[in-house]
Design a protein around this motif. Structure first.
Motif, mmCIF file in Angstrom:
data_model
loop_
_atom_site.group_PDB
_atom_site.id
_atom_site.type_symbol
_atom_site.label_atom_id
_atom_site.label_comp_id
_atom_site.label_asym_id
_atom_site.label_seq_id
_atom_site.Cartn_x
_atom_site.Cartn_y
_atom_site.Cartn_z
ATOM 1 N N THR A 19 -41.988 -7.173 -32.318
ATOM 2 C CA THR A 19 -40.947 -8.191 -32.416
ATOM 3 C C THR A 19 -40.990 -9.051 -31.168
ATOM 4 O O THR A 19 -40.868 -8.542 -30.045
ATOM 5 N N LEU A 20 -41.184 -10.334 -31.379
ATOM 6 C CA LEU A 20 -41.134 -11.298 -30.285
ATOM 7 C C LEU A 20 -39.719 -11.868 -30.183
ATOM 8 O O LEU A 20 -39.080 -12.112 -31.204
ATOM 9 N N SER A 21 -39.293 -12.072 -28.963
ATOM 10 C CA SER A 21 -37.974 -12.661 -28.727
ATOM 11 C C SER A 21 -38.113 -13.897 -27.851
ATOM 12 O O SER A 21 -39.016 -13.976 -27.009
ATOM 13 N N CYS A 22 -37.216 -14.817 -28.045
ATOM 14 C CA CYS A 22 -37.194 -16.042 -27.242
ATOM 15 C C CYS A 22 -35.738 -16.314 -26.880
ATOM 16 O O CYS A 22 -34.880 -16.401 -27.768
ATOM 17 N N VAL A 23 -35.491 -16.439 -25.595
ATOM 18 C CA VAL A 23 -34.144 -16.740 -25.112
ATOM 19 C C VAL A 23 -34.120 -18.178 -24.621
ATOM 20 O O VAL A 23 -35.011 -18.598 -23.865
ATOM 21 N N ALA A 24 -33.119 -18.915 -25.062
ATOM 22 C CA ALA A 24 -32.997 -20.325 -24.692
ATOM 23 C C ALA A 24 -31.854 -20.516 -23.715
ATOM 24 O O ALA A 24 -30.796 -19.885 -23.841
ATOM 25 N N SER A 25 -32.056 -21.410 -22.772
ATOM 26 C CA SER A 25 -30.983 -21.767 -21.856
ATOM 27 C C SER A 25 -30.162 -22.894 -22.447
ATOM 28 O O SER A 25 -30.568 -23.536 -23.404
ATOM 29 N N GLY A 26 -29.021 -23.145 -21.869
ATOM 30 C CA GLY A 26 -28.197 -24.255 -22.325
ATOM 31 C C GLY A 26 -27.145 -23.827 -23.316
ATOM 32 O O GLY A 26 -27.238 -22.768 -23.939
ATOM 33 N N ARG A 27 -26.160 -24.705 -23.511
ATOM 34 C CA ARG A 27 -25.030 -24.382 -24.372
ATOM 35 C C ARG A 27 -25.110 -25.041 -25.739
ATOM 36 O O ARG A 27 -24.200 -24.933 -26.534
ATOM 37 N N GLY A 66 -44.376 -12.603 -46.122
ATOM 38 C CA GLY A 66 -44.219 -11.219 -46.538
ATOM 39 C C GLY A 66 -44.430 -10.225 -45.407
ATOM 40 O O GLY A 66 -44.122 -9.041 -45.562
ATOM 41 N N ARG A 67 -44.947 -10.697 -44.274
ATOM 42 C CA ARG A 67 -45.180 -9.804 -43.127
ATOM 43 C C ARG A 67 -44.318 -10.173 -41.921
ATOM 44 O O ARG A 67 -43.908 -9.295 -41.170
ATOM 45 N N PHE A 68 -44.067 -11.459 -41.724
ATOM 46 C CA PHE A 68 -43.301 -11.926 -40.570
ATOM 47 C C PHE A 68 -41.922 -12.388 -41.028
ATOM 48 O O PHE A 68 -41.759 -12.919 -42.123
ATOM 49 N N THR A 69 -40.951 -12.217 -40.143
ATOM 50 C CA THR A 69 -39.597 -12.692 -40.404
ATOM 51 C C THR A 69 -39.065 -13.381 -39.156
ATOM 52 O O THR A 69 -39.043 -12.782 -38.071
ATOM 53 N N ILE A 70 -38.634 -14.623 -39.320
ATOM 54 C CA ILE A 70 -38.009 -15.354 -38.228
ATOM 55 C C ILE A 70 -36.501 -15.282 -38.404
ATOM 56 O O ILE A 70 -35.991 -15.351 -39.531
ATOM 57 N N SER A 71 -35.800 -15.150 -37.298
ATOM 58 C CA SER A 71 -34.344 -15.109 -37.353
ATOM 59 C C SER A 71 -33.793 -15.681 -36.056
ATOM 60 O O SER A 71 -34.502 -15.762 -35.048
ATOM 61 N N ARG A 72 -32.539 -16.063 -36.087
ATOM 62 C CA ARG A 72 -31.912 -16.612 -34.887
ATOM 63 C C ARG A 72 -30.483 -16.117 -34.778
ATOM 64 O O ARG A 72 -29.834 -15.801 -35.785
ATOM 65 N N ASP A 73 -30.014 -16.068 -33.557
ATOM 66 C CA ASP A 73 -28.638 -15.701 -33.269
ATOM 67 C C ASP A 73 -28.078 -16.791 -32.364
ATOM 68 O O ASP A 73 -28.362 -16.810 -31.162
ATOM 69 N N ASN A 74 -27.328 -17.697 -32.939
ATOM 70 C CA ASN A 74 -26.833 -18.833 -32.168
ATOM 71 C C ASN A 74 -25.800 -18.419 -31.126
ATOM 72 O O ASN A 74 -25.601 -19.124 -30.135
ATOM 73 N N GLU A 76 -26.099 -15.769 -29.290
ATOM 74 C CA GLU A 76 -26.856 -15.179 -28.178
ATOM 75 C C GLU A 76 -27.968 -16.085 -27.674
ATOM 76 O O GLU A 76 -28.687 -15.723 -26.750
ATOM 77 N N ASN A 77 -28.112 -17.271 -28.265
ATOM 78 C CA ASN A 77 -29.167 -18.217 -27.873
ATOM 79 C C ASN A 77 -30.562 -17.606 -27.992
ATOM 80 O O ASN A 77 -31.412 -17.779 -27.116
ATOM 81 N N THR A 78 -30.795 -16.885 -29.067
ATOM 82 C CA THR A 78 -32.083 -16.234 -29.236
ATOM 83 C C THR A 78 -32.691 -16.526 -30.606
ATOM 84 O O THR A 78 -31.971 -16.761 -31.588
ATOM 85 N N VAL A 79 -33.990 -16.493 -30.639
ATOM 86 C CA VAL A 79 -34.743 -16.538 -31.882
ATOM 87 C C VAL A 79 -35.794 -15.445 -31.807
ATOM 88 O O VAL A 79 -36.349 -15.176 -30.737
ATOM 89 N N ALA A 80 -36.010 -14.773 -32.915
ATOM 90 C CA ALA A 80 -36.936 -13.642 -32.938
ATOM 91 C C ALA A 80 -37.976 -13.838 -34.019
ATOM 92 O O ALA A 80 -37.756 -14.558 -35.005
#
Length: 124
Positions: A19-27, A66-74, A76-80
Motif C-alpha cells: 500500500t502506497l500512501s501520499c500525504v498532502a500539505s495545505g488546507r 481488479g488488482r489496485f485500489t485508489i482511495s482518499r481521505d480528505n 486526513e489529506n491522504t491518498v492511497a
C-alpha cells in the motif's frame, strides 16, 4: 499550492501486496484531484490511477484493474494506492500527483504537483 510526500514502496515478490500512501500539505486538499503515476526505466510516466476530489469518479489503467485500489481521505489529506497480486511489470517509481479540480469529477491528466516518488520493485 500543495506539497506531496509518498511512502510505502519496497521490494516484494510477485503475488504480494503493498500500500502506497501520499500525504498532502495545505488546507485545500479536498479541492484537488489526485493521481498515481509510475515510471519504469525509460522516459515515459504512466498514469496508473486517478480519483476526483470528491471520490465520485475513479480511473485505473487496464493493466491494474481488479488488482489496485485508489482511495482518499480528505479529512486526513491522504491518498492511497492499495496494490494486490503484484507482478514484475508493476516495478517502477510511483509518483503521487495533484491537480486543482473545479468540476469535482475529473481525474484526467495533466497534473500540476508531484511528489518525489517511491520505488516499488516486484521480483519473480
Amino acid at each position: 499550492q500543495v506539497q506531496l510526500v509518498e511512502s510505502g514502496g519496497g521490494l516484494v515478490q510477485a503475488g504480494d501486496s503493498l500500500t502506497l500512501s501520499c500525504v498532502a500539505s495545505g488546507r485545500t486538499f479536498s479541492g484537488y484531484a489526485m493521481g498515481w503515476f509510475r515510471q519504469a526505466p525509460g522516459p515515459e510516466r504512466e498514469f496508473v490511477a486517478g480519483i476526483s476530489r470528491t471520490g465520485s469518479t475513479i480511473y485505473y489503467v487496464s493493466s491494474v484493474k481488479g488488482r489496485f485500489t485508489i482511495s482518499r481521505d480528505n479529512a486526513e489529506n491522504t491518498v492511497a494506492l492499495q496494490m494486490n497480486s503484484l507482478k514484475p511489470e508493476d516495478t517502477g517509481v510511483y509518483y503521487c500527483a495533484a491537480k486543482w479540480d473545479d468540476s469535482g469529477i475529473t481525474y484526467r491528466p495533466p497534473y500540476d504537483y508531484w511528489g518525489q516518488g517511491t520505488q516499488v520493485t516486484v521480483s519473480t
